[in-house]
Design a protein around this motif. Sequence first.
Motif, mmCIF file in Angstrom:
data_model
loop_
_atom_site.group_PDB
_atom_site.id
_atom_site.type_symbol
_atom_site.label_atom_id
_atom_site.label_comp_id
_atom_site.label_asym_id
_atom_site.label_seq_id
_atom_site.Cartn_x
_atom_site.Cartn_y
_atom_site.Cartn_z
ATOM 1 N N ILE A 1 0.835 -1.203 0.000
ATOM 2 C CA ILE A 1 0.000 0.000 0.000
ATOM 3 C C ILE A 1 0.871 1.255 0.000
ATOM 4 N N ALA A 2 1.946 1.231 0.792
ATOM 5 C CA ALA A 2 2.841 2.388 0.888
ATOM 6 C C ALA A 2 3.505 2.712 -0.456
ATOM 7 N N ALA A 3 3.624 1.718 -1.325
ATOM 8 C CA ALA A 3 4.237 1.953 -2.636
ATOM 9 C C ALA A 3 3.435 2.956 -3.455
ATOM 10 N N ALA A 4 2.150 3.058 -3.196
ATOM 11 C CA ALA A 4 1.305 4.005 -3.943
ATOM 12 C C ALA A 4 1.684 5.450 -3.654
ATOM 13 N N ASP A 5 2.346 5.691 -2.533
ATOM 14 C CA ASP A 5 2.772 7.045 -2.170
ATOM 15 C C ASP A 5 4.148 7.395 -2.734
ATOM 16 N N LEU A 6 4.814 6.440 -3.356
ATOM 17 C CA LEU A 6 6.148 6.668 -3.903
ATOM 18 C C LEU A 6 6.017 7.215 -5.319
ATOM 19 N N SER A 7 6.496 8.415 -5.523
ATOM 20 C CA SER A 7 6.512 9.019 -6.862
ATOM 21 C C SER A 7 7.917 8.887 -7.422
#
Length: 129
Positions: free
Chosen positions: A93-99
């Motif tokens: 889920i945290a990967a979605a916040d990685l730009s």
Amino acid sequence: MSPSGTSAPLPEPPKCGEGNQYEEGDSRREGYYPWWAEGNFEKNATAVEQLTELAAERGVTTSQLALAWVLAQGQHVVPNPGSRNPKRVQENIAAADLSLTSTDLARIREILPHGAQGARIAGNSPTWI
């Protein structure tokens, strides 16, 4: 190319630096998965090491980097990561916040310009468009 027009994802990361140590009869050793074939295995292991270094520079896991890359391919592409435990679900889920920056994306293209080495499966592989 995958159905979405992007390269297929990498296989499960090989045991980097150890060579193909799978037992006789293991499908990864027996040629069913060309990713694991001699020559491809070593190239993919090197790519995993380089992607792991990039992920560490960004302060994320290699899996998070991979998911962020998939998300960066466009809104028409949706990752579907599997997980066996809640910690990994939270990591995914945290990967979605990685730009990823244009520099990150260029570096990934440099590491894997055509995706993983070797076909996904041997024989009657689907034709990707």
